[in-house]
Design a protein around this motif. Sequence first.
Motif, PDB file in Angstrom:
ATOM      1  N   SER A  87       0.947  -1.164   0.023  1.00  0.00           N
ATOM      2  CA  SER A  87      -0.226   0.115  -0.204  1.00  0.00           C
ATOM      3  C   SER A  87       0.907   1.342  -0.121  1.00  0.00           C
ATOM      4  CB  SER A  87      -0.830  -0.034   1.277  1.00  0.00           C
ATOM      5  OG  SER A  87      -1.882   1.207   1.223  1.00  0.00           O
ATOM      6  N   PRO A  88       0.609   2.090  -0.734  1.00  0.00           N
ATOM      7  CA  PRO A  88       1.225   3.345  -0.735  1.00  0.00           C
ATOM      8  C   PRO A  88       1.441   4.255   0.521  1.00  0.00           C
ATOM      9  CG  PRO A  88      -0.663   3.793  -2.087  1.00  0.00           C
ATOM     10  CD  PRO A  88      -0.571   2.358  -1.832  1.00  0.00           C
ATOM     11  N   ALA A 111      -1.468  -7.903  -3.065  1.00  0.00           N
ATOM     12  CA  ALA A 111      -1.430  -6.962  -3.846  1.00  0.00           C
ATOM     13  C   ALA A 111      -2.861  -6.279  -4.358  1.00  0.00           C
ATOM     14  CB  ALA A 111      -0.924  -7.360  -5.424  1.00  0.00           C
ATOM     15  N   GLY A 112      -3.062  -4.948  -4.052  1.00  0.00           N
ATOM     16  CA  GLY A 112      -4.324  -4.289  -4.400  1.00  0.00           C
ATOM     17  C   GLY A 112      -4.432  -4.041  -5.711  1.00  0.00           C
ATOM     18  N   HIS A 113      -5.424  -3.440  -6.114  1.00  0.00           N
ATOM     19  CA  HIS A 113      -5.657  -3.136  -7.661  1.00  0.00           C
ATOM     20  C   HIS A 113      -6.599  -2.028  -7.762  1.00  0.00           C
ATOM     21  CE1 HIS A 113      -3.100  -4.412 -10.986  1.00  0.00           C
ATOM     22  NE2 HIS A 113      -3.857  -3.669 -11.775  1.00  0.00           N
ATOM     23  N   GLY A 116      -8.007   0.123  -4.712  1.00  0.00           N
ATOM     24  CA  GLY A 116      -7.344  -0.672  -3.417  1.00  0.00           C
ATOM     25  C   GLY A 116      -8.331  -1.795  -3.043  1.00  0.00           C
ATOM     26  N   ILE A 130       3.230  -2.409   3.643  1.00  0.00           N
ATOM     27  CA  ILE A 130       4.499  -2.046   3.094  1.00  0.00           C
ATOM     28  C   ILE A 130       4.404  -1.179   1.812  1.00  0.00           C
ATOM     29  CG2 ILE A 130       6.760  -2.272   2.191  1.00  0.00           C
ATOM     30  CD1 ILE A 130       6.758  -4.869   3.932  1.00  0.00           C
ATOM     31  N   ILE A 132       6.432   0.746  -1.354  1.00  0.00           N
ATOM     32  CA  ILE A 132       8.170   0.768  -1.975  1.00  0.00           C
ATOM     33  C   ILE A 132       8.193   2.194  -2.481  1.00  0.00           C
ATOM     34  CG2 ILE A 132       7.674  -1.758  -2.774  1.00  0.00           C
ATOM     35  CD1 ILE A 132       7.675  -0.337  -5.562  1.00  0.00           C
ATOM     36  N   TYR A 135       5.013   7.165  -4.218  1.00  0.00           N
ATOM     37  CA  TYR A 135       4.395   7.374  -5.583  1.00  0.00           C
ATOM     38  C   TYR A 135       3.361   6.319  -5.645  1.00  0.00           C
ATOM     39  CZ  TYR A 135       8.042   3.980  -5.999  1.00  0.00           C
ATOM     40  OH  TYR A 135       8.893   2.932  -5.640  1.00  0.00           O
ATOM     41  N   VAL A 136       2.328   6.479  -6.790  1.00  0.00           N
ATOM     42  CA  VAL A 136       1.386   5.359  -6.725  1.00  0.00           C
ATOM     43  C   VAL A 136       1.484   4.338  -8.031  1.00  0.00           C
ATOM     44  CG1 VAL A 136      -1.146   4.995  -6.888  1.00  0.00           C
ATOM     45  CG2 VAL A 136      -0.199   6.682  -5.349  1.00  0.00           C
ATOM     46  N   SER A 138      -0.116   1.000 -10.532  1.00  0.00           N
ATOM     47  CA  SER A 138      -1.565   0.683 -10.744  1.00  0.00           C
ATOM     48  C   SER A 138      -1.899  -0.478  -9.974  1.00  0.00           C
ATOM     49  CB  SER A 138      -1.642   0.468 -12.211  1.00  0.00           C
ATOM     50  OG  SER A 138      -0.552   0.797 -12.893  1.00  0.00           O
ATOM     51  N   ALA A 143       5.197  -3.858  -6.581  1.00  0.00           N
ATOM     52  CA  ALA A 143       5.667  -3.826  -5.441  1.00  0.00           C
ATOM     53  C   ALA A 143       5.986  -5.055  -4.683  1.00  0.00           C
ATOM     54  CB  ALA A 143       4.671  -2.715  -4.579  1.00  0.00           C
TER      55      ALA A 143
END
Length: 225
Positions: A87-88, A111-113, A116, A130, A132, A135-136, A138, A143
């Motif tokens: 997550s960002p 992993a979201g998409h 979210g 977490i 990375i 920045y966002v 898709s 990540a």
Amino acid sequence: MRFDIITCLPGLLQGPFNDSILQRAKNKGLVEIYIHDLRDYAKGKHRQVDDYAYGGGAGMVLLVEPVANCINSLKLEREYDEIIYMSPDGQLLDQKLANKLSLKKNIILLAGHYKGVDERIRTNYIASEISIGDYVLSGGELAAAVVVDTVVRLIPGVLSNESSALTDSYQDDMVAPPVYTRPSEFEGLQVPDVLLSGNEKMIEEWRFEQAIERTKKRRPGLLDK
Ligand code: SAH
């Protein structure tokens, strides 16, 4: 060590784990990486994994049930040390966190998409999150691949020369010194004499000095540590 990555787009994860260091780590039995397609845990003919957001607005949200079903079925098989949502707004990934994760045995990465995952998954199933970087992306797939890569190379035996992970940037609060290979002269640039001298002690000292210089220039904050 075992990673289970949960995603609605498994195709995005086909490449990263089938080459080079990660592939060798898998072949040596040092890491197992499983990718779980959320659609396999979805209901109905269309195996829907997302829906419109309550309250309106652009962007779909990952449904709770497929995510919960997937996590629950994994948890029935084994105990997990960490269930992590990519997550960002999560904890920023750094070498210290990678070192910590490399000591764990079983990790789930979700992993979201789209917009979210439904917040209730984060509330009931997720203990750590977490990011990375600020920045966002898709989706959380790339990540998650970054997390797996940086953690797996720290597992003893994964890199052919074990010490090479220890001499990388950030392991000792410094960045790495410059490296060279053949030819010894290229476009008027010579490889520093000391590296050709064969004197291991001098080479080590030179690398240390270069690392300090680089750290001062590029990441001065690290030296305060
Ligand atoms: N609406 C969210 C962004 C969703 S991006 C927000 O504004 O915070 C879609 C998915 O990509 C997220 O669910 C997450 O899993 C992943 N993602 C995006 N940026 C990321 C980052 N910097 N680090 C880790 N995962 C990220």
